[in-house]
Scaffold this motif. Structure first.
Motif, PDB file in Angstrom:
ATOM      1  N   ARG A  16      40.469  32.443  47.503  1.00 51.94           N
ATOM      2  CA  ARG A  16      39.681  32.776  46.008  1.00 51.94           C
ATOM      3  C   ARG A  16      39.891  31.512  45.077  1.00 51.94           C
ATOM      4  O   ARG A  16      39.296  31.707  44.156  1.00 51.94           O
ATOM      5  CB  ARG A  16      40.522  33.871  45.557  1.00 51.94           C
ATOM      6  N   LEU A  17      40.531  30.508  45.438  1.00 53.03           N
ATOM      7  CA  LEU A  17      40.891  29.656  44.511  1.00 53.03           C
ATOM      8  C   LEU A  17      39.878  28.276  44.562  1.00 53.03           C
ATOM      9  O   LEU A  17      39.678  28.121  45.762  1.00 53.03           O
ATOM     10  CB  LEU A  17      42.359  28.866  44.504  1.00 53.03           C
ATOM     11  N   THR A  18      39.441  27.710  43.654  1.00 49.06           N
ATOM     12  CA  THR A  18      38.820  26.404  43.643  1.00 49.06           C
ATOM     13  C   THR A  18      39.604  25.264  43.471  1.00 49.06           C
ATOM     14  O   THR A  18      40.609  25.353  42.391  1.00 49.06           O
ATOM     15  CB  THR A  18      37.500  26.545  42.663  1.00 49.06           C
ATOM     16  N   PRO A  19      39.136  24.156  43.615  1.00 49.70           N
ATOM     17  CA  PRO A  19      39.931  22.958  43.332  1.00 49.70           C
ATOM     18  C   PRO A  19      40.419  22.865  41.734  1.00 49.70           C
ATOM     19  O   PRO A  19      41.237  22.547  41.202  1.00 49.70           O
ATOM     20  CB  PRO A  19      39.310  21.626  43.754  1.00 49.70           C
ATOM     21  N   LEU A  20      39.047  23.116  41.034  1.00 53.28           N
ATOM     22  CA  LEU A  20      39.133  23.272  39.518  1.00 53.28           C
ATOM     23  C   LEU A  20      40.150  24.121  38.999  1.00 53.28           C
ATOM     24  O   LEU A  20      40.998  23.653  37.869  1.00 53.28           O
ATOM     25  CB  LEU A  20      37.797  23.452  39.080  1.00 53.28           C
ATOM     26  N   ASP A  21      40.317  25.213  39.598  1.00 53.86           N
ATOM     27  CA  ASP A  21      41.550  26.133  39.297  1.00 53.86           C
ATOM     28  C   ASP A  21      42.710  25.782  39.150  1.00 53.86           C
ATOM     29  O   ASP A  21      43.395  25.939  38.433  1.00 53.86           O
ATOM     30  CB  ASP A  21      41.200  27.580  40.123  1.00 53.86           C
ATOM     31  N   ALA A  22      43.068  24.776  40.373  1.00 51.28           N
ATOM     32  CA  ALA A  22      44.411  24.286  40.853  1.00 51.28           C
ATOM     33  C   ALA A  22      44.232  22.887  39.919  1.00 51.28           C
ATOM     34  O   ALA A  22      45.504  22.357  40.290  1.00 51.28           O
ATOM     35  CB  ALA A  22      44.472  24.126  41.874  1.00 51.28           C
ATOM     36  N   GLY A  23      43.619  22.428  39.296  1.00 57.24           N
ATOM     37  CA  GLY A  23      43.558  21.050  38.613  1.00 57.24           C
ATOM     38  C   GLY A  23      43.332  19.880  39.567  1.00 57.24           C
ATOM     39  O   GLY A  23      43.809  18.925  39.386  1.00 57.24           O
ATOM     40  N   LEU A  24      42.417  20.263  40.772  1.00 55.42           N
ATOM     41  CA  LEU A  24      42.119  19.235  41.579  1.00 55.42           C
ATOM     42  C   LEU A  24      40.774  18.734  41.441  1.00 55.42           C
ATOM     43  O   LEU A  24      39.916  19.549  41.196  1.00 55.42           O
ATOM     44  CB  LEU A  24      42.632  19.670  42.949  1.00 55.42           C
ATOM     45  N   PRO A  25      40.548  17.503  41.919  1.00 55.25           N
ATOM     46  CA  PRO A  25      38.857  17.072  41.843  1.00 55.25           C
ATOM     47  C   PRO A  25      38.286  17.832  43.002  1.00 55.25           C
ATOM     48  O   PRO A  25      38.797  18.235  44.005  1.00 55.25           O
ATOM     49  CB  PRO A  25      38.989  15.701  42.092  1.00 55.25           C
ATOM     50  N   MET A  26      36.910  18.278  42.700  1.00 54.07           N
ATOM     51  CA  MET A  26      36.138  18.980  43.537  1.00 54.07           C
ATOM     52  C   MET A  26      35.753  18.126  45.030  1.00 54.07           C
ATOM     53  O   MET A  26      36.005  18.764  45.926  1.00 54.07           O
ATOM     54  CB  MET A  26      34.848  19.322  42.798  1.00 54.07           C
ATOM     55  N   GLY A  27      35.542  16.883  44.806  1.00 55.58           N
ATOM     56  CA  GLY A  27      35.276  15.985  45.952  1.00 55.58           C
ATOM     57  C   GLY A  27      34.054  16.464  46.620  1.00 55.58           C
ATOM     58  O   GLY A  27      33.331  16.880  46.070  1.00 55.58           O
TER      59      GLY A  27
END
Length: 283
Positions: A16-27
């Motif tokens: 359910r998490l996106t990289p943006l949710d976790a503070g990571l770059p989308m890539g």
């Protein structure tokens, strides 16, 4: 420890998490939704191999430190964190099962003359209620003992929850299933709760779909719109309170904003209820 259930829960929370949710770059573009396992391991400060084994249901017994780290990495809510700890066999608080309603609570709900009130256990069995709750929810006293389970009403006897509007019924259904999942983890050896889940799984595709979402949330306050055949629409505030020293029991109260039309509707319902009880010779 239920390794398979822990694995399924971790996979569902990661998806359910996106990289943006976790503070990571989308890539680059991703073929599947959610974080990668490597990203969760990185956020939790643990080895990728260790996390992969947990998601595959073959990992070792996780320590409280590991569970805390995964809880932070997966951005779990308070209820989800407690659920994760139970699945990891590291409950935050010991769970105790008891369906016996204390006399003090029975006295309390009987004294609440203007407030519909009832007591539920973790399995969603109705154990006790006052006359106003019975009037609001549809003559609970007329129901046979084996038909006083709210989860069973939702999925096998939906007419018994027709007092809720469609939107409220949908929201309540999802919340109740999420709450039932916390009970399964809190009482892993409770055969009655397991039997109810198995019954609903066999009976209802809707239940199976909601159960597969692995949502976890303990019910607390919820606002409901109830259409009552005698007093009309009531906007209620549904409070779900834990019963002291009874981990399995919740006291459910329906109130309304003071002075509102819904408050007046509850008072009219009380008058109708008292009149009916008087005619039947019960008061």
């Amino acid at each position: 420890m239920n390794r398979e259930e822990l694995a399924r829960f971790l996979r569902s929370r990661r998806a359910r998490l996106t990289p943006l949710d976790a503070g990571l770059p989308m890539g680059e573009r991703r073929r599947t939704p959610g974080l990668r396992r490597q990203e969760v391991a990185q956020l939790a400060g643990m080895s990728v191999d260790y996390y992969i084994r947990l998601e595959q249901g073959r990992g070792p017994h996780p320590s409280r430190q590991v569970l805390n780290a995964m809880s932070r990495a997966l951005l779990l809510s308070r209820d989800e964190r407690a659920h994760l700890f139970r699945l990891g066999d590291q409950p935050l608080e010991p769970a105790r099962r008891s369906d016996s309603v204390p006399a003090s609570i029975l006295h309390l709900i009987s004294f609440l003359e203007e407030v519909p009130a009832y007591v539920l256990n973790a399995r969603y069995d109705l154990l006790a209620w006052n006359p106003l709750a019975s009037a609001l929810m549809g003559d609970l006293d007329a129901q046979p003992p084996d038909n006083l389970n709210v989860i069973r009403w939702i999925f096998s006897a939906p007419d018994l929850v027709d007092h809720l509007g469609d939107e409220e019924k949908s929201r309540f259904t999802r919340a109740a299933v999420a709450d039932l999942r916390t009970a399964v983890a809190a009482y892993p050896d409770d055969h009655d709760i397991q039997a109810l889940v198995a019954e609903m799984d066999a009976l209802s595709p809707h239940f199976r779909a909601l159960w597969a979402d692995h949502e976890v949330e303990v019910r607390r306050e919820q606002r409901k719109m109830i259409m009552h055949p005698e007093v009309g629409l009531i906007h209620t505030i549904c409070q779900v309170l834990p019963v002291p020293d009874r981990d399995d029991l919740r006291l459910v109260l329906y109130t309304a904003e003071p002075g509102s039309a819904s408050h007046q509707a509850l008072r009219r319902l009380r008058e109708v209820t008292l009149s009916s009880l008087d005619e039947s010779g019960c008061v």
